[in-house]
Enzyme design. Structure first.
Site, PDB file in Angstrom:
ATOM      1  CE1 TYR A   1      -4.241   1.573  -0.101  1.00 51.04           C
ATOM      2  CE2 TYR A   1      -3.553   2.743   1.640  1.00 51.04           C
ATOM      3  CZ  TYR A   1      -4.408   2.243   0.878  1.00 51.04           C
ATOM      4  OH  TYR A   1      -5.588   3.336   0.827  1.00 51.04           O
TER       5      TYR A   1
ATOM      6  N   GLY B   1     -18.068  -2.362  -0.659  1.00 47.66           N
ATOM      7  CA  GLY B   1     -18.331  -1.352   0.332  1.00 47.66           C
ATOM      8  C   GLY B   1     -18.430   0.017  -0.155  1.00 47.66           C
TER       9      GLY B   1
ATOM     10  NE  ARG C   1     -14.969 -11.031  -9.217  1.00 51.31           N
ATOM     11  CZ  ARG C   1     -13.873 -11.445  -8.633  1.00 51.31           C
ATOM     12  NH1 ARG C   1     -12.901 -12.047  -9.507  1.00 51.31           N
ATOM     13  NH2 ARG C   1     -13.798 -11.722  -7.329  1.00 51.31           N
ATOM     14  CG  ASP C   2     -22.213 -14.831 -14.269  1.00 51.62           C
ATOM     15  OD1 ASP C   2     -23.214 -14.679 -13.286  1.00 51.62           O
ATOM     16  OD2 ASP C   2     -22.191 -15.595 -15.266  1.00 51.62           O
ATOM     17  NE  ARG C   3     -21.525 -12.170  -7.557  1.00 56.04           N
ATOM     18  CZ  ARG C   3     -20.561 -11.768  -6.964  1.00 56.04           C
ATOM     19  NH1 ARG C   3     -20.166 -12.114  -5.860  1.00 56.04           N
ATOM     20  NH2 ARG C   3     -19.926 -10.840  -7.632  1.00 56.04           N
TER      21      ARG C   3
ATOM     22  CD1 TRP D   1      -5.934   6.501  -1.220  1.00 55.31           C
ATOM     23  CD2 TRP D   1      -4.201   7.704  -1.106  1.00 55.31           C
ATOM     24  NE1 TRP D   1      -4.975   5.819  -0.292  1.00 55.31           N
ATOM     25  CE2 TRP D   1      -3.859   6.484  -0.256  1.00 55.31           C
ATOM     26  CE3 TRP D   1      -3.000   8.515  -1.321  1.00 55.31           C
ATOM     27  CZ2 TRP D   1      -2.841   6.287   0.743  1.00 55.31           C
ATOM     28  CZ3 TRP D   1      -1.829   8.311  -0.511  1.00 55.31           C
ATOM     29  CH2 TRP D   1      -1.687   7.084   0.558  1.00 55.31           C
TER      30      TRP D   1
ATOM     31  CE  LYS E   1     -16.177  -3.362   3.761  1.00 52.51           C
ATOM     32  NZ  LYS E   1     -14.906  -3.228   2.605  1.00 52.51           N
TER      33      LYS E   1
END
Ligand SMILES: NC(=O)c1ccc[n+]([C@@H]2O[C@H](COP(=O)([O-])OP(=O)(O)OC[C@H]3O[C@@H](n4cnc5c(N)ncnc54)[C@H](OP(=O)(O)O)[C@@H]3O)[C@@H](O)[C@H]2O)c1
Length: 299
Positions: free
Chosen positions: A18, A119, A140-142, A235, A294
């Protein structure tokens, strides 16, 4: 401390990847809510019983007790629910700033975002909804896709589509119902970002704030030449640093978000609460794909 989430940037800090790294040894966690137990003689803005959130990143929130100087903390109103308070200082603030600072958007405009179930994504859906802005939400597909689509729709998402649908000609049908977006919020990178760029309006802006796919952003030449799209980054940590002499702007934003919470227009992200002693389970879960919840450490 009362509760603190595990966010991707917390993991990136531990991994050493990071942009902000603490001196070691260090306590993990950048977000959370605590209750003031005791104050020193010279403290004027806080008193025992107040709930506080970090004013900045790097405080180390995954712990039961801490001693901080008062400038490092922000007081919260007493009527904010625990999970909202614990998840307020990073993701909703990021969503709010990105919706406010890059394009002038008003009711009827649209925004497209990927990782819409993150989130930040859930906060974007709700804050944009409160501003009358339509959201096009890419996930995303799932296997249990419909369940997630229903959940995001219940949160106020106007359109929920998969990454694969982004590339299909059927998108034309969608843009008969909603104007093309002036703003794209990119949390992923790679193909997902490229496809969002293709859908932007002339002179629209794509703000990159996350890189979950760990793939660079590739901009189509045609989008740059013929549509003059703008590529920006955001940021939150830097934004807060930039407000060091303008604290009212930060407290004003927190107040606005607290008002949305009170009006029922902004809720905490879907969460799993885990006692601090089970932190290993929580950290493992936070790094799994398709988890859609989360992890919140509860002290
Ligand atoms: N720049 C800033 O100031 C700022 C502020 C806050 C957050 N962030 C960044 O924003 C991102 C999201 O944070 P968060 O706390 O909202 O995350 P989160 O709630 O943990 O959600 C993570 C999201 O990333 C998606 N994801 C994970 N791996 C992916 C991949 N390979 N390709 C596409 N999507 C993927 C997940 O989707 P699935 O359900 O499909 O797994 C999920 O939507 C992180 O990168 C974080 O560092 C940046």
């Amino acid at each position: 401390m009362l509760a603190a989430p595990i966010n991707p940037s917390d993991i990136n800090m531990i991994q050493g990847t990071y942009a902000l790294l603490s001196d070691l040894p260090a306590v993990g966690g950048n977000e959370g809510v605590g209750e003031v137990i005791e104050v020193g003689n010279h403290v004027t803005s806080l008193k025992p019983g107040d709930w506080v959130i970090p004013g900045d990143a790097g405080l180390g929130t995954w712990r039961t007790d801490a001693v901080f100087t008062e400038e490092k903390l922000m007081k919260l109103p007493g009527d904010i629910p625990l999970l909202c308070a614990a998840t307020l200082s990073v993701n909703p603030c990021t969503a709010y700033r990105m919706l406010s600072d890059f394009e002038t958007l008003g009711p009827g405009d649209s925004v497209i975002q990927n990782a819409a179930n993150s989130g930040v994504g859930q906060a974007v859906i709700q804050i944009a909804g409160a501003m009358g802005i339509k959201t096009i939400n890419v996930i995303r597909d799932r296997p249990d896709l419909q369940k997630l689509v229903d959940r995001l729709t219940a949160l106020g998402a106007d359109y929920v589509i998969t990454e694969e649908m982004l590339r299909k000609p059927e998108m034309k049908e969608l843009f008969k119902k909603v104007p093309k977006p002036r703003l794209a919020l990119n949390c992923v990178g790679g193909k997902s970002a490229t496809e969002m760029l293709r859908l932007l309006q002339h002179k629209g802006t794509m703000v990159t704030y996350g890189g979950m796919a760990k793939q660079p952003v590739t901009a189509p030449v045609s989008a740059l030449i013929f549509k003059d799209v703008k590529l920006r980054g955001f940021w939150m940590t830097q934004w807060k640093k930039d407000q060091a002499h303008n604290k009212d702007r930060l407290t004003g934003m927190i107040q606005t978000l607290c008002d949305l919470i009170r009006k029922g227009q902004l809720s905490a992200p879907t969460c799993t609460e885990i006692p601090l002693k089970d932190y290993l389970i929580a950290i493992e879960a936070s790094m799994k794909p398709f988890i859609s919840a989360k992890q919140i450490l509860v002290m």
